[in-house]
Design an enzyme around this catalytic site. Structure first.
Site, PDB file in Angstrom:
ATOM      1  N   CYS A   1       0.580  -1.377  -0.218  1.00 25.35           N
ATOM      2  CA  CYS A   1      -0.233   0.222   0.079  1.00 25.35           C
ATOM      3  C   CYS A   1       0.603   1.605   0.310  1.00 25.35           C
ATOM      4  CB  CYS A   1      -0.898   0.068   1.117  1.00 25.35           C
ATOM      5  SG  CYS A   1      -1.985   1.666   1.561  1.00 25.35           S
TER       6      CYS A   1
ATOM      7  N   CYS B   1      12.391   0.124   5.845  1.00 28.01           N
ATOM      8  CA  CYS B   1      11.670   0.197   5.580  1.00 28.01           C
ATOM      9  C   CYS B   1      10.399   1.227   6.501  1.00 28.01           C
ATOM     10  CB  CYS B   1      10.821  -0.284   4.194  1.00 28.01           C
ATOM     11  SG  CYS B   1       9.676  -2.107   5.407  1.00 28.01           S
TER      12      CYS B   1
END
Length: 357
Positions: A182, A318
């Protein structure tokens, strides 16, 4: 229970006082306080579901505000569970709200879910969905599923009256490098509201017995075409025979890399110079990043990176720790002798820990 409060739905011939009482006596656990969880909780709370559990360990991020409409700019950095509970309590003081400041894991899933009548999966990852499914099968609890991708969404109800489960539709956890993310692929802000409301509707139907529940049916929504489709799927009997949880619900891939948590990562950063690769998008990196990190977006890693010193260990970072897993799988193909270390929880966890200390 104040019947006047719910008079507009009580006066419905197919609903009535009995259905309202069923809602008031129901206990629903919502896994996730994000884009899907907010509309689910808002409407279930407003409609008078007696007990609502919220499980989430995340904080509000500025990038959440485009779709997670219960949060305000002033809430950035605060725990979602705390902010959302305050909003819901102001909306309806009659309901009982239970806060779970944690992630759903193999260690707590059975104990937590056993406290509720049904579960709403408002998470954003495959591992949690399979964990919810297997726990609900063991405990014989139904769960309402919702998922998002770009301009599309999906809704279904699994394990309802011993009907089909999530594994009857999606038997196995996907490979890490096949999972859409996403953070990179995005989602149109209004789509979680639509799908979350459809999930809330299915919860009401399951609790009260009105209408036809989406069991054995996958509802597909295409926002760009304003189109709904239903796909039927059958029960696979052996999927109802799960008797214990798996040891882990990580990606179904052979991973040999090491991991490190946010606290330990913070300590290392303060003591020595290390090689850190941030694989988030350029926009995410510009918004916030750690000093002296090498930025290589995940989408660019297939082009063998040359700026890495592969003779020493490399920490991969991340937003949440999901894309970094995928990144390591790619990097290991090029540099099999290098020790890659995944920062569990990613920037979000690190920022949260750093803010508290």
């Amino acid at each position: 229970m104040n019947s006047n409060r719910y008079s507009r739905q009580i006066q419905l011939a197919q609903f009535g006082e009995k259905a309202q009482e069923k809602l008031f006596n129901a206990k629903v656990l919502v896994v996730g306080a994000g884009g899907l969880g907010i509309p689910v909780l808002t409407y279930l709370n407003a409609m008078g579901v007696g007990t609502l559990g919220i499980i989430d360990d995340d904080v509000v991020n500025i990038s959440n505000l485009q779709r997670q409409v219960a949060y305000r700019e002033s809430d950035v950095g605060k725990l979602k569970v705390d902010v959302l509970t305050k909003v819901l309590k102001a909306q309806n003081s009659e309901t009982t709200l239970i806060k779970h400041y944690e992630l759903l894991t193999t260690k707590n899933a059975l104990a937590l879910i056993s406290l509720y009548d049904l579960v709403v999966d408002a998470s954003d990852n495959f591992g949690t969905r399979y964990l919810v499914n297997d726990t609900c099968v063991i405990l014989k609890k139904p769960f309402v599923y919702g998922a998002l991708h770009g301009f599309e969404g999906q809704v279904s109800v699994f394990n309802y009256n011993e009907g089909p489960t999530y594994r009857c539709l999606f038997p196995d956890l996907p490979k890490a490098n096949t999972v859409p993310n996403c953070d990179e692929n995005g989602v149109l802000g209004v789509i979680p509201g639509i799908i979350g409301n459809l999930q809330a509707l299915e919860v009401v139907k399951v609790i009260t017995g009105i209408g036809k529940v989406l069991a054995g049916k996958l509802l597909l929504f295409d926002a760009l075409q304003q189109n709904y489709q239903k796909i039927s799927f059958k029960k696979v009997p052996e999927n109802l025979e799960i008797s214990q949880l798996k040891q882990h619900y990580g990606f179904d891939c052979a991973t040999s890399f090491s991991t490190i948590d946010a606290h330990s990562f913070e300590l290392i950063l303060g003591k020595k110079s290390i090689q850190v690769v941030d694989v988030r998008t350029a926009e995410e990196f510009q918004e916030f990043h750690l000093e002296n990190t090498i930025h290589i977006p995940l989408s660019d890693l297939e082009n063998k990176p040359t700026e890495l010193d592969v003779s020493q260990e490399i920490y991969v970072l991340c937003a949440s720790g999901k894309r970094s897993q995928q990144a390591i799988l790619i990097l290991e193909k090029y540099f099999p002798q290098t020790n890659f270390i995944n920062v569990v929880g990613g920037i979000q966890k690190f920022k949260r820990y750093d803010a508290k200390h």
